[in-house]
Design a protein around this motif. Sequence first.
Motif, PDB file in Angstrom:
ATOM      1  N   LYS A 174       0.783  -1.028  -0.119  1.00 47.88           N
ATOM      2  CA  LYS A 174      -0.212   0.072  -0.024  1.00 47.88           C
ATOM      3  C   LYS A 174       1.146   1.301   0.071  1.00 47.88           C
ATOM      4  O   LYS A 174       1.777   1.208   0.853  1.00 47.88           O
ATOM      5  CB  LYS A 174      -1.061   0.032   1.225  1.00 47.88           C
ATOM      6  CG  LYS A 174      -2.019   1.015   1.309  1.00 47.88           C
ATOM      7  CD  LYS A 174      -3.021   0.655   1.787  1.00 47.88           C
ATOM      8  CE  LYS A 174      -4.313   1.866   1.981  1.00 47.88           C
ATOM      9  NZ  LYS A 174      -4.745   2.419   0.732  1.00 47.88           N
ATOM     10  N   TYR A 175       0.836   2.317  -0.910  1.00 47.66           N
ATOM     11  CA  TYR A 175       1.495   3.420  -1.070  1.00 47.66           C
ATOM     12  C   TYR A 175       0.714   4.554  -0.296  1.00 47.66           C
ATOM     13  O   TYR A 175      -0.201   4.681  -0.367  1.00 47.66           O
ATOM     14  CB  TYR A 175       1.629   3.963  -2.593  1.00 47.66           C
ATOM     15  CG  TYR A 175       2.190   5.302  -2.943  1.00 47.66           C
ATOM     16  CD1 TYR A 175       3.609   5.216  -2.578  1.00 47.66           C
ATOM     17  CD2 TYR A 175       1.608   6.141  -3.042  1.00 47.66           C
ATOM     18  CE1 TYR A 175       4.076   6.470  -2.884  1.00 47.66           C
ATOM     19  CE2 TYR A 175       2.230   7.525  -3.443  1.00 47.66           C
ATOM     20  CZ  TYR A 175       3.337   7.671  -2.984  1.00 47.66           C
ATOM     21  OH  TYR A 175       3.991   8.906  -3.206  1.00 47.66           O
ATOM     22  N   PHE A 176       1.605   5.343   0.179  1.00 53.14           N
ATOM     23  CA  PHE A 176       1.430   6.353   1.008  1.00 53.14           C
ATOM     24  C   PHE A 176       2.359   7.627   0.669  1.00 53.14           C
ATOM     25  O   PHE A 176       3.683   7.471   0.659  1.00 53.14           O
ATOM     26  CB  PHE A 176       1.559   6.148   2.563  1.00 53.14           C
ATOM     27  CG  PHE A 176       0.338   5.495   3.166  1.00 53.14           C
ATOM     28  CD1 PHE A 176      -0.842   5.675   3.484  1.00 53.14           C
ATOM     29  CD2 PHE A 176       0.792   4.037   3.343  1.00 53.14           C
ATOM     30  CE1 PHE A 176      -1.801   4.771   3.865  1.00 53.14           C
ATOM     31  CE2 PHE A 176      -0.171   3.053   3.750  1.00 53.14           C
ATOM     32  CZ  PHE A 176      -1.328   3.281   4.078  1.00 53.14           C
ATOM     33  N   SER A 177       1.764   8.804   0.339  1.00 54.88           N
ATOM     34  CA  SER A 177       2.716   9.673   0.081  1.00 54.88           C
ATOM     35  C   SER A 177       2.776  10.810   1.418  1.00 54.88           C
ATOM     36  O   SER A 177       3.908  11.662   1.096  1.00 54.88           O
ATOM     37  CB  SER A 177       2.090  10.752  -0.926  1.00 54.88           C
ATOM     38  OG  SER A 177       0.693  11.325  -0.621  1.00 54.88           O
ATOM     39  N   ARG A 178       2.067  10.798   2.379  1.00 55.97           N
ATOM     40  CA  ARG A 178       2.250  11.385   3.422  1.00 55.97           C
ATOM     41  C   ARG A 178       2.359  10.753   4.790  1.00 55.97           C
ATOM     42  O   ARG A 178       1.412   9.651   4.800  1.00 55.97           O
ATOM     43  CB  ARG A 178       1.171  12.447   3.768  1.00 55.97           C
ATOM     44  CG  ARG A 178       0.863  13.434   2.648  1.00 55.97           C
ATOM     45  CD  ARG A 178      -0.354  14.408   2.556  1.00 55.97           C
ATOM     46  NE  ARG A 178      -1.358  13.995   3.552  1.00 55.97           N
ATOM     47  CZ  ARG A 178      -1.731  14.743   4.677  1.00 55.97           C
ATOM     48  NH1 ARG A 178      -1.407  15.917   4.451  1.00 55.97           N
ATOM     49  NH2 ARG A 178      -2.646  14.478   5.203  1.00 55.97           N
ATOM     50  N   THR A 179       3.228  11.061   5.718  1.00 53.08           N
ATOM     51  CA  THR A 179       3.308  10.349   6.973  1.00 53.08           C
ATOM     52  C   THR A 179       2.213  10.254   7.780  1.00 53.08           C
ATOM     53  O   THR A 179       1.969   9.168   8.365  1.00 53.08           O
ATOM     54  CB  THR A 179       4.506  10.744   7.560  1.00 53.08           C
ATOM     55  OG1 THR A 179       5.784  10.844   6.708  1.00 53.08           O
ATOM     56  CG2 THR A 179       5.043  10.216   8.917  1.00 53.08           C
ATOM     57  N   GLU A 180       1.533  11.502   7.816  1.00 55.12           N
ATOM     58  CA  GLU A 180       0.323  11.553   8.627  1.00 55.12           C
ATOM     59  C   GLU A 180      -0.757  10.294   7.994  1.00 55.12           C
ATOM     60  O   GLU A 180      -1.362   9.705   8.861  1.00 55.12           O
ATOM     61  CB  GLU A 180      -0.175  12.897   8.271  1.00 55.12           C
ATOM     62  CG  GLU A 180      -1.662  13.111   9.169  1.00 55.12           C
ATOM     63  CD  GLU A 180      -1.894  14.296   9.099  1.00 55.12           C
ATOM     64  OE1 GLU A 180      -3.056  14.839   9.534  1.00 55.12           O
ATOM     65  OE2 GLU A 180      -1.668  15.156   8.335  1.00 55.12           O
ATOM     66  N   ASP A 181      -0.812  10.346   6.694  1.00 55.00           N
ATOM     67  CA  ASP A 181      -1.903   9.027   6.277  1.00 55.00           C
ATOM     68  C   ASP A 181      -1.306   7.508   6.675  1.00 55.00           C
ATOM     69  O   ASP A 181      -2.110   6.808   6.929  1.00 55.00           O
ATOM     70  CB  ASP A 181      -2.097   9.269   4.773  1.00 55.00           C
ATOM     71  CG  ASP A 181      -2.637  10.638   4.176  1.00 55.00           C
ATOM     72  OD1 ASP A 181      -3.317  11.131   5.368  1.00 55.00           O
ATOM     73  OD2 ASP A 181      -2.332  11.097   3.096  1.00 55.00           O
ATOM     74  N   PHE A 182      -0.060   7.388   6.473  1.00 54.97           N
ATOM     75  CA  PHE A 182       0.441   6.000   6.854  1.00 54.97           C
ATOM     76  C   PHE A 182       0.360   6.034   8.310  1.00 54.97           C
ATOM     77  O   PHE A 182      -0.127   4.885   8.668  1.00 54.97           O
ATOM     78  CB  PHE A 182       2.179   6.110   6.636  1.00 54.97           C
ATOM     79  CG  PHE A 182       2.678   5.090   7.150  1.00 54.97           C
ATOM     80  CD1 PHE A 182       2.605   3.834   6.784  1.00 54.97           C
ATOM     81  CD2 PHE A 182       3.574   5.411   8.314  1.00 54.97           C
ATOM     82  CE1 PHE A 182       3.164   2.722   7.349  1.00 54.97           C
ATOM     83  CE2 PHE A 182       4.309   4.153   8.906  1.00 54.97           C
ATOM     84  CZ  PHE A 182       3.911   2.882   8.543  1.00 54.97           C
TER      85      PHE A 182
END
Length: 190
Positions: A174-182
């Motif tokens: 699963k890809y995340f571009s923002r640490t907050e979302d991760f």
Amino acid sequence: MSIATGREAEAIMLLRDFSSSVQLVIPSICYMESLSALEDELKRQKYFKEQLGRQISETKRDVTSEQVASLSLHLEKSLIYYSNRIDEIQFRLREAIYMLSQNAEMIVLNTEIIEASLNTTIIEKDPTDNLILHCILSHARLRPTETKAFLSGNVKEFGKLPEVKYALEEVGIKYFSRTEDFLGWLQSQS
């Protein structure tokens, strides 16, 4: 570089408050890529500082303006603040690299990964990111049953290209571009 330039405050917190329930993994080539990016940033900043220095000199040559003294002072302060920012970027990058070297498994570049990268170009416009992607895919294939996530602020290469999304999904990443979302996703996994 997102950490070093202050674009991802949560990312440095993730490294500082590292949880043993998460295994961090980083392709070894990413260390070199971040140092090369720092080198490019330092060149841009050196050019900017030179330009700013020239403007300060030119401003001081104006003997008729009532605002020159104030302007010169502000420009000189800007130069000092800008130099401090450069130092801060270098410090944060060194800190991030050190924490990663202590807490993350390194995906070592090997012949198979290099060949895969040369034989299958998923990211056409950036060979380095293509190689990084192949490192990640190779590592993920060795761990088919583990839950995997990929965090990168490089949305242009890793977040928008359909072929990259497909390749990541194919190996269960699963890809995340923002640490907050991760971090939000990570909490939901508990």
